[in-house]
Design a protein around this motif. Structure first.
Motif, PDB file in Angstrom:
ATOM      1  N   GLU A   4       0.834  -1.203   0.000  1.00  0.00           N
ATOM      2  CA  GLU A   4       0.000   0.000   0.000  1.00  0.00           C
ATOM      3  C   GLU A   4       0.870   1.255   0.000  1.00  0.00           C
ATOM      4  OE1 GLU A   4      -3.999  -1.193   2.338  1.00  0.00           O
ATOM      5  OE2 GLU A   4      -2.185  -1.315   3.564  1.00  0.00           O
ATOM      6  N   LYS A   5       1.953   1.210   0.760  1.00  0.00           N
ATOM      7  CA  LYS A   5       2.875   2.353   0.761  1.00  0.00           C
ATOM      8  C   LYS A   5       3.499   2.538  -0.611  1.00  0.00           C
ATOM      9  CE  LYS A   5       4.074   2.189   5.642  1.00  0.00           C
ATOM     10  NZ  LYS A   5       5.181   2.151   6.617  1.00  0.00           N
ATOM     11  N   ARG A   6       3.740   1.417  -1.296  1.00  0.00           N
ATOM     12  CA  ARG A   6       4.308   1.534  -2.645  1.00  0.00           C
ATOM     13  C   ARG A   6       3.304   2.175  -3.602  1.00  0.00           C
ATOM     14  NH1 ARG A   6       7.474  -4.223  -2.359  1.00  0.00           N
ATOM     15  NH2 ARG A   6       9.567  -3.366  -2.069  1.00  0.00           N
ATOM     16  N   VAL A   7       2.033   1.819  -3.457  1.00  0.00           N
ATOM     17  CA  VAL A   7       1.013   2.451  -4.306  1.00  0.00           C
ATOM     18  C   VAL A   7       1.017   3.960  -4.049  1.00  0.00           C
ATOM     19  CG1 VAL A   7      -1.458   2.678  -4.733  1.00  0.00           C
ATOM     20  CG2 VAL A   7      -0.464   0.401  -4.419  1.00  0.00           C
ATOM     21  N   ASP A   8       1.026   4.332  -2.785  1.00  0.00           N
ATOM     22  CA  ASP A   8       1.027   5.752  -2.427  1.00  0.00           C
ATOM     23  C   ASP A   8       2.255   6.442  -3.037  1.00  0.00           C
ATOM     24  OD1 ASP A   8       1.535   8.170  -0.548  1.00  0.00           O
ATOM     25  OD2 ASP A   8      -0.472   7.500   0.024  1.00  0.00           O
ATOM     26  N   ALA A   9       3.417   5.810  -2.881  1.00  0.00           N
ATOM     27  CA  ALA A   9       4.660   6.391  -3.390  1.00  0.00           C
ATOM     28  C   ALA A   9       4.599   6.549  -4.915  1.00  0.00           C
ATOM     29  CB  ALA A   9       5.847   5.516  -2.992  1.00  0.00           C
ATOM     30  N   LEU A  10       4.069   5.560  -5.611  1.00  0.00           N
ATOM     31  CA  LEU A  10       3.989   5.633  -7.080  1.00  0.00           C
ATOM     32  C   LEU A  10       3.049   6.758  -7.514  1.00  0.00           C
ATOM     33  CD1 LEU A  10       3.842   1.815  -7.951  1.00  0.00           C
ATOM     34  CD2 LEU A  10       5.747   3.381  -8.439  1.00  0.00           C
ATOM     35  N   VAL A  11       1.957   6.925  -6.787  1.00  0.00           N
ATOM     36  CA  VAL A  11       1.008   8.001  -7.111  1.00  0.00           C
ATOM     37  C   VAL A  11       1.683   9.361  -6.933  1.00  0.00           C
ATOM     38  CG1 VAL A  11      -1.085   9.166  -6.294  1.00  0.00           C
ATOM     39  CG2 VAL A  11      -1.106   6.695  -6.689  1.00  0.00           C
ATOM     40  N   ILE A  12       2.350   9.542  -5.784  1.00  0.00           N
ATOM     41  CA  ILE A  12       3.009  10.828  -5.517  1.00  0.00           C
ATOM     42  C   ILE A  12       4.114  11.087  -6.540  1.00  0.00           C
ATOM     43  CG2 ILE A  12       4.388  12.144  -3.843  1.00  0.00           C
ATOM     44  CD1 ILE A  12       1.565  11.752  -2.856  1.00  0.00           C
ATOM     45  N   LEU A  13       4.946  10.061  -6.797  1.00  0.00           N
ATOM     46  CA  LEU A  13       6.065  10.240  -7.727  1.00  0.00           C
ATOM     47  C   LEU A  13       5.572  10.513  -9.149  1.00  0.00           C
ATOM     48  CD1 LEU A  13       8.459   7.428  -6.440  1.00  0.00           C
ATOM     49  CD2 LEU A  13       8.913   9.892  -6.397  1.00  0.00           C
ATOM     50  N   ALA A  14       4.536   9.781  -9.569  1.00  0.00           N
ATOM     51  CA  ALA A  14       4.009  10.007 -10.921  1.00  0.00           C
ATOM     52  C   ALA A  14       3.501  11.444 -11.049  1.00  0.00           C
ATOM     53  CB  ALA A  14       2.896   9.010 -11.236  1.00  0.00           C
ATOM     54  N   GLY A  15       2.947  11.965  -9.947  1.00  0.00           N
ATOM     55  CA  GLY A  15       2.513  13.368  -9.946  1.00  0.00           C
ATOM     56  C   GLY A  15       3.704  14.309 -10.075  1.00  0.00           C
ATOM     57  N   LEU A  16       4.757  14.033  -9.302  1.00  0.00           N
ATOM     58  CA  LEU A  16       5.955  14.884  -9.354  1.00  0.00           C
ATOM     59  C   LEU A  16       6.610  14.829 -10.734  1.00  0.00           C
ATOM     60  CD1 LEU A  16       7.532  14.005  -5.867  1.00  0.00           C
ATOM     61  CD2 LEU A  16       6.384  16.139  -6.514  1.00  0.00           C
ATOM     62  N   LYS A  17       6.480  13.690 -11.419  1.00  0.00           N
ATOM     63  CA  LYS A  17       7.100  13.535 -12.741  1.00  0.00           C
ATOM     64  C   LYS A  17       6.231  14.140 -13.851  1.00  0.00           C
ATOM     65  CE  LYS A  17      10.342  10.692 -11.130  1.00  0.00           C
ATOM     66  NZ  LYS A  17      11.802  10.932 -11.237  1.00  0.00           N
ATOM     67  N   GLY A  18       5.045  14.565 -13.501  1.00  0.00           N
ATOM     68  CA  GLY A  18       4.204  15.212 -14.489  1.00  0.00           C
ATOM     69  C   GLY A  18       3.424  14.272 -15.392  1.00  0.00           C
ATOM     70  N   VAL A  19       3.305  12.990 -15.026  1.00  0.00           N
ATOM     71  CA  VAL A  19       2.516  12.075 -15.862  1.00  0.00           C
ATOM     72  C   VAL A  19       1.146  11.789 -15.243  1.00  0.00           C
ATOM     73  CG1 VAL A  19       4.491  10.954 -16.929  1.00  0.00           C
ATOM     74  CG2 VAL A  19       3.580  10.034 -14.790  1.00  0.00           C
ATOM     75  N   PHE A  20       0.798  12.527 -14.219  1.00  0.00           N
ATOM     76  CA  PHE A  20      -0.363  12.177 -13.413  1.00  0.00           C
ATOM     77  C   PHE A  20      -0.739  13.399 -12.591  1.00  0.00           C
ATOM     78  CE2 PHE A  20      -1.917   9.537  -9.656  1.00  0.00           C
ATOM     79  CZ  PHE A  20      -2.984   8.985 -10.337  1.00  0.00           C
ATOM     80  N   THR A  21      -2.017  13.570 -12.328  1.00  0.00           N
ATOM     81  CA  THR A  21      -2.432  14.627 -11.404  1.00  0.00           C
ATOM     82  C   THR A  21      -3.420  14.043 -10.401  1.00  0.00           C
ATOM     83  OG1 THR A  21      -4.372  15.302 -12.652  1.00  0.00           O
ATOM     84  CG2 THR A  21      -2.283  16.383 -13.230  1.00  0.00           C
ATOM     85  N   VAL A  22      -3.603  14.759  -9.308  1.00  0.00           N
ATOM     86  CA  VAL A  22      -4.571  14.322  -8.313  1.00  0.00           C
ATOM     87  C   VAL A  22      -5.979  14.330  -8.911  1.00  0.00           C
ATOM     88  CG1 VAL A  22      -4.977  16.595  -7.282  1.00  0.00           C
ATOM     89  CG2 VAL A  22      -5.235  14.551  -5.888  1.00  0.00           C
ATOM     90  N   ASP A  23      -6.193  15.176  -9.918  1.00  0.00           N
ATOM     91  CA  ASP A  23      -7.500  15.206 -10.576  1.00  0.00           C
ATOM     92  C   ASP A  23      -7.736  13.921 -11.360  1.00  0.00           C
ATOM     93  OD1 ASP A  23      -7.994  18.049  -9.817  1.00  0.00           O
ATOM     94  OD2 ASP A  23      -6.238  18.339 -11.071  1.00  0.00           O
ATOM     95  N   GLY A  24      -6.661  13.417 -11.987  1.00  0.00           N
ATOM     96  CA  GLY A  24      -6.767  12.141 -12.700  1.00  0.00           C
ATOM     97  C   GLY A  24      -7.036  10.995 -11.736  1.00  0.00           C
ATOM     98  N   LEU A  25      -6.360  11.039 -10.590  1.00  0.00           N
ATOM     99  CA  LEU A  25      -6.605  10.027  -9.551  1.00  0.00           C
ATOM    100  C   LEU A  25      -8.067  10.036  -9.145  1.00  0.00           C
ATOM    101  CD1 LEU A  25      -5.317   8.034  -7.378  1.00  0.00           C
ATOM    102  CD2 LEU A  25      -5.248  10.022  -5.876  1.00  0.00           C
ATOM    103  N   ARG A  26      -8.562  11.232  -8.847  1.00  0.00           N
ATOM    104  CA  ARG A  26      -9.940  11.339  -8.346  1.00  0.00           C
ATOM    105  C   ARG A  26     -10.962  10.974  -9.412  1.00  0.00           C
ATOM    106  NH1 ARG A  26     -11.489  16.699  -5.473  1.00  0.00           N
ATOM    107  NH2 ARG A  26     -13.470  15.668  -5.787  1.00  0.00           N
ATOM    108  N   ARG A  27     -10.704  11.368 -10.641  1.00  0.00           N
ATOM    109  CA  ARG A  27     -11.686  11.082 -11.703  1.00  0.00           C
ATOM    110  C   ARG A  27     -11.972   9.583 -11.778  1.00  0.00           C
ATOM    111  NH1 ARG A  27     -10.608   9.211 -16.607  1.00  0.00           N
ATOM    112  NH2 ARG A  27      -8.448   9.879 -16.491  1.00  0.00           N
ATOM    113  N   VAL A  28     -10.910   8.791 -11.784  1.00  0.00           N
ATOM    114  CA  VAL A  28     -11.113   7.344 -11.897  1.00  0.00           C
ATOM    115  C   VAL A  28     -11.753   6.793 -10.618  1.00  0.00           C
ATOM    116  CG1 VAL A  28     -10.003   5.118 -12.261  1.00  0.00           C
ATOM    117  CG2 VAL A  28      -9.244   7.118 -13.557  1.00  0.00           C
ATOM    118  N   LEU A  29     -11.301   7.272  -9.462  1.00  0.00           N
ATOM    119  CA  LEU A  29     -11.893   6.797  -8.200  1.00  0.00           C
ATOM    120  C   LEU A  29     -13.395   7.074  -8.180  1.00  0.00           C
ATOM    121  CD1 LEU A  29      -9.270   8.079  -5.578  1.00  0.00           C
ATOM    122  CD2 LEU A  29      -9.565   5.737  -6.396  1.00  0.00           C
ATOM    123  N   GLU A  30     -13.760   8.278  -8.623  1.00  0.00           N
ATOM    124  CA  GLU A  30     -15.173   8.649  -8.558  1.00  0.00           C
ATOM    125  C   GLU A  30     -15.991   7.897  -9.607  1.00  0.00           C
ATOM    126  OE1 GLU A  30     -14.780  12.917  -8.649  1.00  0.00           O
ATOM    127  OE2 GLU A  30     -13.684  12.853  -6.755  1.00  0.00           O
TER     128      GLU A  30
END
Lengths: 213, 119
Positions: free
Chosen positions: B36-62
């Motif tokens: 689970e920590k690895r999932v969190d880390a990948l989400v944060i890192l992908a955001g920092l690398k510019g291939v992902f945003t928190v909006d993209g995360l939320r869109r799929v979750l919702e």
């Protein structure tokens, strides 16, 4: 309810009880995590070292960072002003980078009690408090806190007098709140480090108050 | 679900006292497993690398809907969303994912076995 784990007895570095070992059998989602991670590494998006370092940084964050900020605000009036004006900048002053998010500090007084929720998802000042507790992400907390905050607070053992105004702050993906709890009476002789010990995680979410000693 | 004239979607929970699960605040509070920590880390890192945003995360979750919220754990939903976003970004293909998951599952029956074999 034992919501607040400030004493760290038998707790992980991030201040939570250790989770029961999940390594019984490989789940579908665990397999997906491994596959996604390996593919992201192979495609050059991240490195294995970056993932490990990110987890270390996550484990190093706990509510003591937020507590240090609160204790500084209690003892340094100029810092308090800066914290209330710009929470992100004031936290950065103390070496706590909250990233691009806007951090807003809200102060409890004799007349006003603040509590933080994220009704839409699970936004939380994780850079100052660590990862959010499970209850913060629950439907019960998210749905009820904005409608019946006094009842919710009572479930955490906090019953506020009717003359105290309760303000509920709903976080967003781009904006996080932290509560500056009221400094307890009788703490005039304590230094900043001793004061920080009184500041619990729950008091900075607003479902509790600072310890009295 | 009955259509809701307010236009609110399921994740917009604030004030929904009528929901059967809007009961007492649960007393759950624990540390997270390594995966689970690895999932969190990948989400944060992908955001920092510019291939992902928190909006993209939320869109799929919702878009997963309320059923997933009730039946999947927090980081199960996060890894599903991370994966969907990576697929959409073209980081890897559905075929890549399917082949790799089969390979991972063939390595062993525990998370440790399946991870260590690939490390």
């Amino acid at each position: 309810m034992p919501h607040d784990h400030h004493d760290h007895a038998g707790l992980s570095p991030s201040g939570h009880p250790y989770r029961e070992d999940q390594d019984n059998s490989l789940s579908y989602w665990q397999a997906m995590e491994i596959a996604v991670r390996e593919l992201m590494i192979e495609k050059g998006i991240v490195t294995a070292e970056e993932v490990a370092a990110q987890i270390d940084a996550m484990d190093a964050r706990d509510p003591s960072q937020g507590a240090a900020v609160v204790a500084r605000a209690w003892t340094d009036p100029a810092f308090r002003e800066r914290l209330l004006a710009d929470g992100s900048a004031a936290s950065a002053e103390m070496g706590f980078d909250v990233g691009p998010m806007k951090l807003i500090a809200v102060e409890n007084t004799a007349d006003v009690h603040n509590v933080v929720v994220c009704t839409l998802c699970s936004c939380y000042p994780r850079n100052l408090l660590g990862l959010p507790p499970d209850w913060y992400k629950s439907r019960a907390y998210r749905s009820r806190t904005v409608r019946e905050p006094r009842k919710v607070l009572a479930e955490f053992g906090l019953t506020l007098p009717e003359n105290v105004t309760v303000r509920v702050h709903d976080s967003t993906a781009d904006m996080r709140y932290i509560v500056i709890p009221a400094r307890p009476d009788g703490t005039d002789g304590l230094d900043e480090a001793a004061l920080a010990e009184l500041v619990t995680r729950d008091s900075m979410i607003g479902v509790g108050v600072a310890k009295t000693g | 679900m009955t259509p809701d004239a307010t236009g609110k979607r399921w994740h917009d929970m604030g004030g929904d006292l009528a929901h059967p699960l809007a009961g007492p605040i649960p007393d759950g509070d624990h540390d997270f497993a390594l995966w689970e920590k690895r999932v969190d880390a990948l989400v944060i890192l992908a955001g920092l690398k510019g291939v992902f945003t928190v909006d993209g995360l939320r869109r799929v979750l919702e878009d997963m809907g309320e059923d997933a919220f009730e039946t999947m754990t927090y980081y199960e939903r996060w890894v599903a969303s991370l994966n969907q976003n990576m697929l959409e970004q073209g980081v890897y293909s559905v075929a890549d994912l399917g082949a790799r998951m089969a390979e991972v599952q063939a390595r062993g029956t525990t998370y440790a076995d399946a991870t260590d074999a690939g490390a």
